[in-house]
Write an enzyme that holds these catalytic residues in place. Structure first.
Site, PDB file in Angstrom:
ATOM      1  N   LEU A 186       0.835  -1.202   0.000  1.00 20.92           N
ATOM      2  CA  LEU A 186       0.000   0.000   0.000  1.00 20.92           C
ATOM      3  C   LEU A 186       0.869   1.251   0.000  1.00 20.92           C
ATOM      4  CD1 LEU A 186      -2.736  -0.931   2.644  1.00 20.92           C
ATOM      5  CD2 LEU A 186      -2.996  -0.865   0.170  1.00 20.92           C
ATOM      6  N   GLY A 187       1.881   1.270   0.850  1.00 20.03           N
ATOM      7  CA  GLY A 187       2.757   2.430   0.916  1.00 20.03           C
ATOM      8  C   GLY A 187       3.494   2.483   2.238  1.00 20.03           C
ATOM      9  N   THR A 228      -5.020   5.352   3.579  1.00 23.40           N
ATOM     10  CA  THR A 228      -3.632   4.875   3.577  1.00 23.40           C
ATOM     11  C   THR A 228      -2.684   6.044   3.807  1.00 23.40           C
ATOM     12  OG1 THR A 228      -4.090   2.992   2.141  1.00 23.40           O
ATOM     13  CG2 THR A 228      -1.824   3.773   2.202  1.00 23.40           C
ATOM     14  N   HIS A 231      -2.845   7.225   7.457  1.00 27.13           N
ATOM     15  CA  HIS A 231      -2.099   6.299   8.313  1.00 27.13           C
ATOM     16  C   HIS A 231      -0.587   6.534   8.183  1.00 27.13           C
ATOM     17  CE1 HIS A 231      -1.298   2.189  10.072  1.00 27.13           C
ATOM     18  NE2 HIS A 231      -0.207   2.308   9.318  1.00 27.13           N
ATOM     19  N   GLU A 232      -0.097   6.573   6.953  1.00 27.89           N
ATOM     20  CA  GLU A 232       1.349   6.687   6.737  1.00 27.89           C
ATOM     21  C   GLU A 232       1.887   8.039   7.177  1.00 27.89           C
ATOM     22  OE1 GLU A 232       2.888   4.108   6.281  1.00 27.89           O
ATOM     23  OE2 GLU A 232       1.389   2.755   5.419  1.00 27.89           O
ATOM     24  N   HIS A 241       2.186   2.316  15.161  1.00 27.07           N
ATOM     25  CA  HIS A 241       0.960   1.538  15.069  1.00 27.07           C
ATOM     26  C   HIS A 241       0.333   1.474  16.455  1.00 27.07           C
ATOM     27  CE1 HIS A 241       2.889  -0.330  11.338  1.00 27.07           C
ATOM     28  NE2 HIS A 241       1.827   0.336  10.923  1.00 27.07           N
ATOM     29  N   TRP A 243      -0.740  -0.790  18.271  1.00 26.37           N
ATOM     30  CA  TRP A 243      -0.263  -1.836  19.182  1.00 26.37           C
ATOM     31  C   TRP A 243       1.202  -1.621  19.551  1.00 26.37           C
ATOM     32  CZ3 TRP A 243      -1.395  -2.471  14.047  1.00 26.37           C
ATOM     33  CH2 TRP A 243      -0.307  -2.761  13.210  1.00 26.37           C
ATOM     34  N   PRO A 252      -1.483 -14.597  16.969  1.00 29.55           N
ATOM     35  CA  PRO A 252      -1.543 -13.596  18.039  1.00 29.55           C
ATOM     36  C   PRO A 252      -1.022 -14.154  19.359  1.00 29.55           C
ATOM     37  CG  PRO A 252      -3.580 -13.612  16.783  1.00 29.55           C
ATOM     38  CD  PRO A 252      -2.803 -14.802  16.326  1.00 29.55           C
ATOM     39  N   ASP A 307     -10.431   1.250   5.161  1.00 24.67           N
ATOM     40  CA  ASP A 307     -10.589   2.704   5.175  1.00 24.67           C
ATOM     41  C   ASP A 307     -11.898   3.144   5.816  1.00 24.67           C
ATOM     42  OD1 ASP A 307      -8.188   2.864   3.866  1.00 24.67           O
ATOM     43  OD2 ASP A 307      -8.918   4.149   2.247  1.00 24.67           O
TER      44      ASP A 307
END
Length: 426
Positions: A186-187, A228, A231-232, A241, A243, A252, A307
């Site tokens: 995605l990037g 995206t 986020h970036e 992130h 977490w 997990p 998204d």
């Protein structure tokens, strides 16, 4: 390290479809750190500093002090489809300006009432640059036709290898749009420790850029709202992130809860030990470290949901972005590339900041509105221990050989004294 965005099986008219795509922040930052170990060291030292609200410069603590970040978009295309339109570029800017100002129309429908009070207006706007590196008028959009064998993933910023060189990365947010050879990407964007490097900025697939045109093309149907980039660019301003920095595996593992890497440094984002994908149903405690009635804040922009399922930043995340704009990315504020932050003379002096503080290996001086070209460092006893010439916030002053204790920094513009500050050497 590799993190995966997982598009869960989604049913279309032609049948079920599942695709694995990823935010490549961790992998690219790992590569960058190996190539530039000094940047890795800087990132480690900045980590705690940028999470402390006490380190926000006074000019950013005022109510509704909105800063505007100049953007240059480099469109690297192999065919007409990849040559995204001005309208698509503008649609992405509109998403960023809505998301970073908490003006997104889906906020009330996506963010549950339990988390709405934690949501923040980050007070950051974005505009296409109107002046280039040389002060000439520009649209802020550069288009370049590249060869069919051009590897966008690796050479987006390298003119020597067919890409397009960044404009001054201390003055502009550079965004490269193109077609990844690895179609699962995605990037990514680099963190504040990369400020000033040639490849600093956002590199993003043309299929997930903006909300019109090629946005949401198969197999990226659930990445059609421009998030995206939101986020970036969160990473670009120092956000982890949700977490934390931990490198999750396919299975997990709740035992990582409470360990150093598994925290984003934000008390208002409930601790989780694994990313959320797709479109989870609220409330959801599947990956929370502590089960609560509210569950996970998977609708945060820094998680991995689709998204349409993300819609907020938090107040603690705002603290980080404002601290970053007070230190390693402070030089973005004094550009004349588009509308910029207006401050009075008192605030200009107050904007000068020493970081990180406390320090172990180096310090830098952020001074977005006053030219600082010389620094003197004195011990607590008043002895001059170092003199350094600096150009901008990316210059580091080595203090690793200093004895632990308190030191004073005097800054100068030419021969004129500007400000004295204190820092602690660990």
């Amino acid at each position: 390290m590799t993190k995966y965005f997982i598009l869960l099986a989604t049913t279309f008219s032609l049948g079920a479809f599942a695709q694995h795509v990823r935010c490549n922040f961790d992998e690219k930052w790992s590569e960058f750190s190996k190539k530039h170990p000094e940047a890795k060291l800087k990132n480690d030292q900045l980590s705690e500093f940028i999470k402390n609200a006490d380190n926000i410069a006074p000019h950013l603590k005022n109510v509704q002090t909105v800063v505007t970040i100049p953007v240059v978009v480099h469109v690297l295309y192999k065919n007409a489809t990849q040559n995204v339109s001005d309208a698509q570029i503008q649609s992405q800017l509109a998403v960023l300006n809505a998301d970073f100002r908490k003006l997104n129309s889906d906020f009330n429908t996506v963010v549950p009432a339990a988390f709405q009070s934690a949501a923040a207006d980050l007070e950051i706007n974005f505009c296409l640059a109107t002046k280039d590196n040389n002060g000439n008028t520009t649209t802020g959009i550069i288009r370049k036709s590249v060869s069919n064998n051009f590897v966008f993933d690796d050479y987006y910023y390298s003119a020597a290898n067919g890409g397009d060189a960044a404009w001054n990365t201390t003055k502009y947010l550079n965004i490269w749009v193109g077609a990844f050879t690895d179609t699962d990407l995605l990037g990514w964007a680099y963190p504040p420790a990369a400020a000033g490097y040639a490849n600093d900025g956002l590199c993003i697939a043309y299929q997930v850029f903006g909300t019109v045109g090629t946005a949401g093309q198969a197999p990226y149907q659930t990445y059609n709202k421009g998030r995206t980039a939101t986020h970036e660019i969160g990473h670009y301003f120092g956000l982890d992130h949700i977490w934390g920095e931990g490198d999750y595996t396919n299975i997990p593992d709740s035992s990582v809860c409470g360990t150093a890497l598994w925290s984003d440094g934000c008390a208002d984002t409930p601790a989780t030990y694994y990313p959320y994908f797709g479109a989870p149903t609220y409330p959801n405690n599947q990956y929370t470290c502590t089960n609560t009635n509210s569950g996970a804040m998977f609708m945060n922009y820094m998680d991995y949901v689709n998204d349409g399922s993300m819609a907020m930043f938090t107040n603690n995340q705002k603290t980080i972005t404002q601290t970053v704009l007070s230190s390693p990315r402070a030089s973005l504020l004094n550009t004349n590339a588009c509308s910029f932050l207006s401050v009075n003379e008192v605030e200009k002096a107050g904007s000068i900041n020493v970081f990180p503080n406390p320090a172990t290996q180096f310090i830098s001086v952020a001074s977005p509105f006053v030219t600082i070209n010389e620094v003197e460092i004195f011990s607590a006893e008043g002895r001059l221990v170092k003199r350094a010439i600096i150009k901008n916030e990316t210059d580091k002053i080595d203090v690793q050989d200093f004895a632990a204790g308190v030191y004073y920094v005097r800054t100068y513009n030419g021969k004129d004294f500007v400000k004295s500050m204190k820092f602690i050497k660990k």
